[in-house]
Design an enzyme around this catalytic site. Structure first.
Site, PDB file in Angstrom:
ATOM      1  N   GLY A 125       0.870  -1.225  -0.060  1.00  0.00           N
ATOM      2  CA  GLY A 125       0.070  -0.089   0.050  1.00  0.00           C
ATOM      3  C   GLY A 125       0.991   1.203   0.051  1.00  0.00           C
ATOM      4  N   ALA A 126       1.859   1.154   0.714  1.00  0.00           N
ATOM      5  CA  ALA A 126       2.848   2.267   1.014  1.00  0.00           C
ATOM      6  C   ALA A 126       4.008   1.981   1.698  1.00  0.00           C
ATOM      7  CB  ALA A 126       2.106   3.583   1.475  1.00  0.00           C
ATOM      8  N   GLU A 144       1.694   5.745   7.558  1.00  0.00           N
ATOM      9  CA  GLU A 144       3.083   5.950   7.234  1.00  0.00           C
ATOM     10  C   GLU A 144       3.658   6.975   8.125  1.00  0.00           C
ATOM     11  OE1 GLU A 144       4.438   3.633   5.470  1.00  0.00           O
ATOM     12  OE2 GLU A 144       2.308   2.762   4.992  1.00  0.00           O
TER      13      GLU A 144
HETATM   14 ZN   LIG Z   1       3.586  -0.128   8.244  1.00  0.00          ZN
END
Ligand SMILES: [Zn+2]
Length: 1033
Positions: free
Chosen positions: A438-439, A474
């Site tokens: 996802g990131a 994040e």
């Molecule tokens: Zn993470």
């Protein structure tokens, strides 16, 4: 890292059994299809050489073996077909020739009744195949025992066999973990990528300090062709050295004749060349087509967990922190990004430009290093002395605004919450067109999928929720993970559990309109479902192989980690102790590495009350053992006894664990059940405990708002009292408590503690339920059962389950609108309801969806974001509209919409198209390979494709693990999607046989054990509950 679980962000988990009458009348065998590509000209033809769906031996086991759920005639017919090597595909699709499960007929006979002789041959054949299968692949005795199967490298012993380097010399190190005698202090990297040859060259200069006397330096390097190596010790001159390489462990080493002495400094300089990776890790190449139709090439990095070594030689373990100075040589028409701000750009004599970045002002683990060579456009804003920028490909620049705004808001929140300012001068958030996770939280340079960073102005709040959650996750890592890092991957949860918890907590405070609490509740339920299996693992668990490192990226590290932090925070007195403890922890370990106990000690040290708990003692019971407790309530007058035991789903009655947890049990009762002040706390540390209640109390609800990670069984009377209360007035409990009752009773049914009849009794109150979380949980559970019945071809029960769902939720479904809806919670509710309704082929729903699609294609209507999925899914069932959708997919720019179209495409029940989609997603031309797990999970929900998908996985296994890495979250998703739909002995054996045959190519993965356990449990549940379903549904 955010894993971007396509299932958890998805808003319904639904059956896709919408079938058009005409589609399956004459279903050609898929092998024939591959040869006759002209039969299906609407999309690129299938290449016969690449479609390897010829009948395989395992195919013979697809149905029937050991099953007792088919009638005799049917079984005869099956066996004969198998003997003749016929594909099961014909039969499975023939079964689907009716539009409504109500009217589903027995399958047309594709073979006539066999003769007695054929039957004898069949039976003999079956016996032989079954015995061979059992002998060859008999379940290891350890599969369902308490300890589970030990992995071969569990104790990481020094290898008995001496490793040999690529040049034939003895390699001087035998272990997975690097020696501690040398520590890197700083790296200087110079990289020159070449997009014409898709290669790069690099020079890495490592300054090191000697900690203990040693004659070797051992570090990591993978697929790097080292062309020159020099070494310099303190005052000595520079000299050439030989670098030994041991490929199986991705290690390189330099041997010295003299000892390097503790306290000395030295410098190793390595020049090398390598290919840009074509997978999603290391320094990898990516491309996209711009708005003028030109292919644009770029390169980016993804190092967590073990891939920094693929881009530069390094000490690639999280505890080896160092500073980094990075230089990248690029062509003039490219730009570069790295963790730190750019210091200067210098033209080089070869026509390239060298971008040099500032030396990192902080010590970093190698997995957090990042660089990008591309042509992205930023938008920026200054936030508390940090320049925040969001980068995207130029044509999507305007989709970056929401991310910039959200990141700015959350950066301020975290600066304040952690009481330590983000330490770098800049923070870049970059949307990469090809990105698997996802990131990724690289310090100062966070990389994302486009879907998790870019949204249009008119996108629904539900789409914005995805973006905001991933950014919140994040950003939390910039403190939890980057500033303070786990010492080794066994404590990955310190990074991921924390970032996951902070993602929900920060959004609840900063962006309450996103209603993130509903999503957090749902992921806690799913984490419990996984953790209830014997194959689960302790939050903090031993990790000794690269695959085990990869496997730590799962819902136990993420969602269970977050859940136990929520439970702790909710049980602490006052609302500041948790935060104070966290601030303590971050200050105490700023810049260094920690283990789990360090966190608990920091939290315990915050002294706020005289009756304070020892947090280390309490929380160790949650992090050091797998699973979670079942709390059983029994009441006699004013005495309530609570008993705890391990909630362990197992098919083996002899498996028993004596695990005990320190449980902060919360409860409310009928006199006060809604407000937080109603909540009372009882700590259950021993096997059982007793609390007193006034006799006038009618009912008790434990685990107030489901903030605890345990399941409650109220006993027959307790459940009856709660059901009675809810049927009089649903509002006597919070919606979280109602959802938790629903989740718990389904789990108890799976455990065998309550009958399915009792489950249905509780669900009776749902007629008056209108809140999102209880409805979603009930539908998810019912849809899971519906799908299993569907795949076992229990057509009578499928029809009754359909009628039951429509009966219970029909009026709520009808009340949903199809126009723009503001509230996230309502969007979630209606998308879940409508996806179920259309999935069950409910006429009003499918008609409305078709009409919306028509207007959408004409350009006269915009479909609200939360309804696109259901509309595309209905549309994909028609021949013409599937082709329309495919064209839309090719030209769609906006990634989030593209994914919904893709899910629509993959929910087709046309097997030819399913085969084409699977292949296209693996090839990556029309469909990005990063979407293959999504395609597989969507296909597997439907009836037509789930066996194709399973076959596809077996045939292409080696390519899958090359692309996604063994043990990775993508591989976990693929295995789970394909196997969780099975509930028969034959499938159990087939899955077991396939994975056993893989040996070191995957047989030891935890997800394989999980798959086998799940099939076994599905099978047991079916055996036990089919009679109940027949009676009560
Ligand atoms: Zn993470």
């Amino acid at each position: 890292m955010d894993l971007f679980d396509s299932n958890s962000t998805e808003h319904a988990n639904l059956p896709r059994n919408m079938i058009e009458n005409s589609m399956f009348e004459e279903e050609p065998d898929v092998v024939d299809l591959a040869k006759d590509s002209t039969a299906f000209p609407a999309f690129p033809s299938l290449d016969p050489d690449e479609v390897s769906y010829e009948p395989r031996s395992s195919r013979l086991l697809v149905r029937g073996l050991g099953e007792n759920d088919m009638d005799e005639d049917e079984e005869d017919c099956e066996s004969s077909a198998r003997l003749l090597g016929m594909s099961f595909m014909n039969r499975s699709s023939a079964h689907r020739s009716n539009s409504s499960p109500y009217t589903r007929q027995p399958p047309p006979r594709s073979c006539s009744r066999p003769s007695a002789r054929t039957m004898v041959v069949c039976v003999l054949f079956l016996v032989i195949v079954a015995s061979m299968t059992m002998v060859l692949y008999f379940l290891p005795g350890c599969t369902f025992t308490k300890a589970g199967c030990r992995k071969p490298n569990n104790t990481a012993p020094a290898e008995q066999i001496s490793p040999i380097s690529t040049n034939g010399e003895l390699f001087p190190w035998t272990q997975l973990r690097l020696p501690r005698s040398i520590r890197p202090l700083s790296y200087e990297l110079t990289l020159t990528p070449d997009f014409d040859s898709m290669t790069f060259t690099g020079i890495t200069v490592i300054n090191m300090s000697v900690f203990h006397n040693t004659k070797i330096i051992v570090l990591h390097g993978a697929n790097l062709n080292i062309t020159k190596a020099t070494f310099k010790l303190d005052g000595d001159p520079i000299r050439d050295v030989t670098v030994l390489e041991y490929k199986p462990k991705q290690q390189i080493a330099v041997k010295f004749t003299e000892e390097l002495k503790a306290g000395q400094r030295c410098v190793l300089t390595l020049s090398y060349s390598a290919n840009l990776s074509h997978t999603y890790d290391g320094f990898y190449n990516s491309s996209y087509t711009d708005k003028d139709g030109n292919k644009q090439v770029l390169a980016a990095t993804q190092f967590e967990p073990l891939s920094a070594r693929k881009a530069f030689p390094c000490f690639d373990e999280p505890a080896f922190k160092a500073t980094f100075l990075i230089k990248i040589n690029r062509k003039q028409n490219y730009m570069t990004l790295s963790n730190m701000p750019k210091a200067e750009s210098t033209p080089l004599s070869n026509g390239l430009v060298q971008d040099e970045f500032e030396k990192s002002s902080v010590n970093m683990s190698t997995y957090l290093v990042a660089f990008i060579v591309a042509n992205f456009t930023p938008i920026s804003r200054n936030v508390s002395e940090t320049m925040v920028s969001v980068y995207a490909v130029p044509e999507k620049k305007e989709h970056a605004n929401y991310a910039l705004e959200t990141a700015s808001k959350l950066l301020k929140f975290y600066n304040n919450f952690f009481d330590i300012n983000y330490p770098l001068k800049k923070l870049d958030l970059v949307a990469i067109p090809d990105f698997l996770a996802g990131a990724m939280e690289n310090w100062g340079l966070i990389t994302f999928r486009e879907t998790t960073l870019l949204v249009r102005k008119e996108s629904s709040l539900l789409e914005k929720q995805v973006v905001a959650s991933v950014i919140a996750h994040e950003l939390a890592h910039q403190w939890f993970g980057n500033l303070v890092t786990m010492s080794w991957w066994n404590d990955l949860w310190l990074n991921e559990g924390f970032a996951t918890y902070m993602q929900y907590m920060s959004l609840q405070i900063e962006l309450p309109e996103l209603d993130i609490g509903n999503l957090f509740l749902a992921v806690r339920f799913r984490a419990m479902d996984k953790d209830a299996l014997n194959s689960s693992h302790a939050v903090s668990t031993e990790v000794n192989t690269p695959e085990q490192v990869e496997e730590m990226f799962d819902s136990v590290s993420y969602e269970k980690g977050a859940s136990i932090l929520l439970m702790l925070n909710a049980s602490l007195p006052g609302n500041q102790q948790f935060r104070k403890g966290i601030i303590n922890y971050l200050n105490q370990f700023n810049g260094s590495n920690t283990v789990t106990d360090d966190l608990w000690n920091s939290l315990t040290q915050v002294d706020v009350s005289p009756h304070q708990q020892n947090i280390l003692e309490m929380m160790s019971s949650w992090t050091s053992q797998k699973g979670f407790p079942l709390v059983t309530v029994s009441r006699k007058g004013d005495q309530v006894t609570l008993t705890q035991e391990h909630f362990l789903l197992t098919s083996d009655n002899t498996t028993y664990t004596s695990s005990l947890w320190n449980i902060p049990v919360t409860y409310v009762n009928d006199s006060c059940s809604l407000a937080p002040e109603c909540r009372q706390l009882f700590t259950l540390k021993t096997k059982s405990g007793t609390l007193k209640l006034p006799e006038s109390v009618k009912w008790l609800k434990l685990n107030y708002r489901n903030t605890g990670f345990y399941i409650v069984h109220y006993g027959e009377e307790g459940w009856a009292a709660l059901i009675d209360a809810l049927s009089t007035n649903v509002s006597v409990l919070t919606h979280e408590d109602r959802a938790s009752l629903i989740h718990n009773i389904f789990a108890l049914s799976r455990l065998g503690r309550v009958s399915f009849h009792q489950v249905l009794n509780l669900l009776n109150y749902m007629h008056s339920e209108t809140e999102t979380t209880p409805v979603k949980e009930a539908l998810l559970q019912l849809n899971n059962i519906y799908r299993l019945l569907d795949k076992r071809q229990e057509s009578g029960l499928v029809a009754r389950m359909r009628a039951y769902i429509l009966g219970q939720f029909g009026s709520l479904m009808e009340n949903q609108t199809w126009s723009e809806e503001e509230s996230v919670s309502k969007q979630e509710l209606r998308s879940t309801l409508l996806e179920t309704a259309c999935g069950l082929n409910e006429e009003n729903c499918t008609q409305k969806a078709r009409s919306l699609f028509k207007q959408y294609v004409n350009g006269t209507l915009r479909i609200p974001g939360d309804l696109q999925q259901v509309v595309f899914t209905v549309a994909s069932q028609s021949d013409k509209d599937w082709t329309n959708l495919l064209n839309m997919y090719k030209y769609a720019i906006y990634d989030s919409e593209k994914r919904k179209i893709l899910q629509g495409l993959a929910s087709t029940q046309d097997t030819r198209r399913i085969v084409w989609l699977l292949k296209a997603a693996l090839n990556g031309d029309i469909i990005n390979t990063q979407e293959l797990p999504l395609v597989i999970s969507t296909v597997c929900k439907g009836f037509a494709g789930y066996l194709f998908a399973w076959d596809f996985i077996q045939v292409n296994w080696d390519r899958l693990i090359e692309k996604f890495r063994m043990g990775s979250f993508a591989i976990q998703t693929i295995i789970k999607s394909a196997t969780s739909q099975f509930s028969t002995q034959a499938h159990f054996e087939q899955v077991q046989a396939f994975f056993s045959s893989l040996k070191e190519r995957g047989s030891q993965m935890r997800s394989v054990q999980e798959a086998l356990e799940t099939i076994r449990l599905n099978q047991l549940w079916m055996d036990k509950n089919l009679p109940t379903l027949r009676k009560w549904l």
